[in-house]
Motif scaffolding. Sequence first.
Motif, PDB file in Angstrom:
ATOM      1  N   GLN A 346      37.661  49.548   2.635  1.00 44.69           N
ATOM      2  CA  GLN A 346      38.731  50.330   2.014  1.00 44.69           C
ATOM      3  C   GLN A 346      40.002  49.521   1.798  1.00 44.69           C
ATOM      4  OE1 GLN A 346      38.477  53.335   0.681  1.00 44.69           O
ATOM      5  NE2 GLN A 346      36.329  53.419   1.237  1.00 44.69           N
ATOM      6  N   GLU A 347      39.855  48.283   1.347  1.00 48.19           N
ATOM      7  CA  GLU A 347      41.006  47.513   0.898  1.00 48.19           C
ATOM      8  C   GLU A 347      41.420  48.024  -0.481  1.00 48.19           C
ATOM      9  OE1 GLU A 347      42.839  45.440   2.334  1.00 48.19           O
ATOM     10  OE2 GLU A 347      41.772  44.231   3.809  1.00 48.19           O
ATOM     11  N   VAL A 348      42.709  48.191  -0.692  1.00 43.24           N
ATOM     12  CA  VAL A 348      43.199  48.815  -1.915  1.00 43.24           C
ATOM     13  C   VAL A 348      44.203  47.897  -2.606  1.00 43.24           C
ATOM     14  CG1 VAL A 348      44.521  50.742  -2.863  1.00 43.24           C
ATOM     15  CG2 VAL A 348      42.822  51.156  -1.088  1.00 43.24           C
ATOM     16  N   VAL A 377      35.811  51.398  -6.352  1.00 40.68           N
ATOM     17  CA  VAL A 377      36.202  52.638  -7.032  1.00 40.68           C
ATOM     18  C   VAL A 377      37.495  52.356  -7.779  1.00 40.68           C
ATOM     19  CG1 VAL A 377      36.867  55.043  -6.758  1.00 40.68           C
ATOM     20  CG2 VAL A 377      35.123  54.061  -5.254  1.00 40.68           C
ATOM     21  N   PHE A 378      37.480  52.647  -9.072  1.00 46.08           N
ATOM     22  CA  PHE A 378      38.645  52.397  -9.930  1.00 46.08           C
ATOM     23  C   PHE A 378      39.257  53.753 -10.276  1.00 46.08           C
ATOM     24  CE2 PHE A 378      40.108  50.651 -14.310  1.00 46.08           C
ATOM     25  CZ  PHE A 378      41.387  50.493 -13.814  1.00 46.08           C
ATOM     26  N   SER A 379      40.531  53.959  -9.898  1.00 41.32           N
ATOM     27  CA  SER A 379      41.187  55.261 -10.072  1.00 41.32           C
ATOM     28  C   SER A 379      42.537  55.087 -10.767  1.00 41.32           C
ATOM     29  CB  SER A 379      41.410  55.949  -8.717  1.00 41.32           C
ATOM     30  OG  SER A 379      40.199  56.066  -7.995  1.00 41.32           O
ATOM     31  N   ALA A 423      39.776  50.365  -5.078  1.00 38.75           N
ATOM     32  CA  ALA A 423      39.440  50.381  -3.654  1.00 38.75           C
ATOM     33  C   ALA A 423      38.107  49.675  -3.464  1.00 38.75           C
ATOM     34  CB  ALA A 423      39.359  51.812  -3.137  1.00 38.75           C
ATOM     35  N   PHE A 424      38.070  48.667  -2.583  1.00 42.58           N
ATOM     36  CA  PHE A 424      36.853  47.914  -2.286  1.00 42.58           C
ATOM     37  C   PHE A 424      36.317  48.316  -0.918  1.00 42.58           C
ATOM     38  CE2 PHE A 424      39.110  45.008  -5.168  1.00 42.58           C
ATOM     39  CZ  PHE A 424      38.122  44.797  -6.116  1.00 42.58           C
ATOM     40  N   VAL A 432      37.460  44.120 -10.989  1.00 42.26           N
ATOM     41  CA  VAL A 432      37.829  45.076 -12.027  1.00 42.26           C
ATOM     42  C   VAL A 432      38.893  44.409 -12.885  1.00 42.26           C
ATOM     43  CG1 VAL A 432      38.913  47.292 -12.544  1.00 42.26           C
ATOM     44  CG2 VAL A 432      37.300  47.121 -10.646  1.00 42.26           C
ATOM     45  N   ALA A 433      38.711  44.455 -14.203  1.00 43.08           N
ATOM     46  CA  ALA A 433      39.683  43.882 -15.133  1.00 43.08           C
ATOM     47  C   ALA A 433      40.289  45.000 -15.984  1.00 43.08           C
ATOM     48  CB  ALA A 433      39.029  42.837 -16.014  1.00 43.08           C
TER      49      ALA A 433
END
Length: 826
Positions: A346-348, A377-379, A423-424, A432-433
């Motif tokens: 959960q590194e953000v 997760v890309f938010s 979030a990884f 993510v780009a």
Amino acid sequence: MQEVWSPALKFWTTAPLAALSSSPSAGWPFPSVQLSPPCPVRRSSWAQLGYEWPGAAALCSALCTQAPWLAAPGTNLSSLWHLQQVPSSLPSTLPSLGAAGFSSQQLSRILLPESSTMLLEGVLLVVQALQLADALDLPAGSCAFEEDTCGFDSVFAFLPWILNEEGHYVYVDTSFAKQGEKAVLLSSDLQAEEWNCLRLVYQITAPPGSVSDSSQLNLYVRFEDESFDRLLWSTKEPSDSWLIASLDLQNSSKKFKILIEGVLGQGNTASIALFEIKMTAGYCIDCDFEENHLCGFVNRWNPNVNWFVGGGTAKNTHSVLPQDHTFRSEQGHYMYVDSVYVKHFQEVAQLISPVTTAPMSGCLSFYYQRQQGNDNVFSLYTRDMAGLYEEIWKVDSPGNAAWNLAEVEFSAPYPMEVIFEVAFNGPKGGYVALDDISFSPVHCQNQTGSFELSLSLPSLRFLVGNKTTVQELPFSAVETSCDFEKDLCNFYQDKEGPGWARVRVKANMYRAGDHTTGTGHYLLANTKFTSQPGYIGRLYGPSLPGNMQYCVRFHYAIFGFLKMSDTLAVYIFEENHVVQEKIWSVLESPRGVWMQAEISFKKPMPTKVVFMSLCKSFWDCGLVALDDITIRLGNCRSSERLPPPPGECTFDQDECAFTQEKRNRSSWHRGRGETPTSYTGPKGDHTTGVGYYMYIEASHMVYGQKAHLLSQPLRGVPGKHCLTFFYHMYGAGTGLLSVYLKREEDGKELLLWRRRGEQSISWLRALVEYSCKKQHQIIFEATRGISIRSDIAIDDIKFQAGPCTEMEDTTQQSSGYSEDLNEIEY
């Protein structure tokens, strides 16, 4: 080793590679080296040089050890600084920022290998030449301060802005000025028939320990038909690097000017500098990441995972990154976040947009790319000024190696930020780009993402080209607010009997009138028609769409209760679930004083606001008054961060721009609560009941003595203006209150308005319409009456362009001796 400093080093910018070598493949004449992983943000930034070389490694190492401030939270431009590499086929227009994040004090101590020095100096000469060419082709309202101030002129009445001898910026400092002195820079006439974004690159410096009294930088818009300048933005944030402010300018057919005001703070080394002003068509949230300032987007610092600038053939990641979307080229740029340094679950990483500064609603689109099959997760979130997050889009399905278009319905009726968050769940989360963020004031054609957000906003009109786009949306602040002057508006009661009665009281010395004007209508509960033990009166507001933040403000007054608790309460009624939730109630309040209450709330379902008055027993059943209800979007606390409306003063913070010729016991005083003398003066201010107002204390004056309160000099403009203010003249010996217009050219004073003697125990509204084409001042003159019971007070002064939309009700003027003045009219 050799110490090197060049002023131009602050101004790294894009440069065609052809200017440095015969072909892109020729590269730098140094062998490639791999930069070490410590100092990840700077490592990435220096790798953006296009080719990794020993000099870059040396600079990165020096920055890691000698400039640790670059890794601090909230780092602005410096953490994403890079030298862009642009192919010769692209336009040669260049940004003028770049390494503006570094100050001369920090860079002057960086050690470079002697072999790198000559090459670096050659590059700097090319960069400076390219920047000068760019400065000649700036949009109207813009300036890079290379050779002059581009039509921005220092206002003669204040300190001058000084153009640095080598160009690049203008400044004002305490070496030739004192604390509190101002420097004002004024643009030529501008026009923005389409939406524009104004970006200001600036720096405020302050000596150590003087942060609380640092310099201040303000930006105003001056419209040709208004006497007051509109404050758009203000800051007192000192920094050792250049910062960027992004301000949305709504489309308008009126001509205007940009006014930049610097107010010097405390200390011998206090200074304010402006590096660049740039006004471009479009929204400030739009960004293709091709310019060094990154459109004001900033990375929220995380020791393990951050957003970096990608592109420019940089090879600084273990992942295989794509070409950018803008140019479909390795030379173009985008933002990316990589999991290679992730150490925990959960590194953000967060990329934060500039704060919106004007209401906007429509479709937010962007292109993104996620590495296929990786765990991230890309938010997309919005965050208001109160810190409230709202998720509006999310994708966690497997990605692909192509650029994907995302379209999201986006609404910003009040200031907020957009946050792109990744979030990884581990070091194998891929990348993510992100590229080409844009906003359009029309609905999305294809809403994308796994999170659908249903928002409703007021009907908004936007000018797009030559067409006006209209969005009909159900919420309207006008329809959900009411001052009860004409009727109940869209409010209603739950039973046939008059639980809440709409009443008015003539101006008198015994019973307070309404809050809106002092002589108008308001709602009264527990009247002689309804007073009975256990009585409950409910007033329902209009339906409010769900999943939105609301601010409810209203004024109330309590009369006669022995125990005040719960005599008035506010509930939220969820229509779908038929559930009521109490969100506010009276605990204790001064009796007979109009008090302001404000409540922020948000519910997922459609709701109604319910005002409930409770009469607990026959022996303790007083009166409850309600007036001026407003329901608007946003958190009530958000307005605290907004610039004050131009030409308005509530005296709650200070005396605004009003001055006095002399200050002593017989002057105007700023006070709150009751005045010292009994049977005269107000019990509280008009704005909130507990705020401040201006008054004269008659016990410190002699009969006929006068006190003058002067406005700041006002610009003369064609057409009429409307001055609104509230005055309080209660006391048997009250004297005179007069309003004058004083022309600067001849000093002549013209009487605009006057009231004589005792008027009412309530605050009364005054409307004064006037016109003046020359610079002038408005003077409030209070004259002490025949006895000490002659305190006079004023509050809530407001200047507006255009004629008054209403006329003052002079039929309600009174000396308070008529027998029927205390009667309530139903």
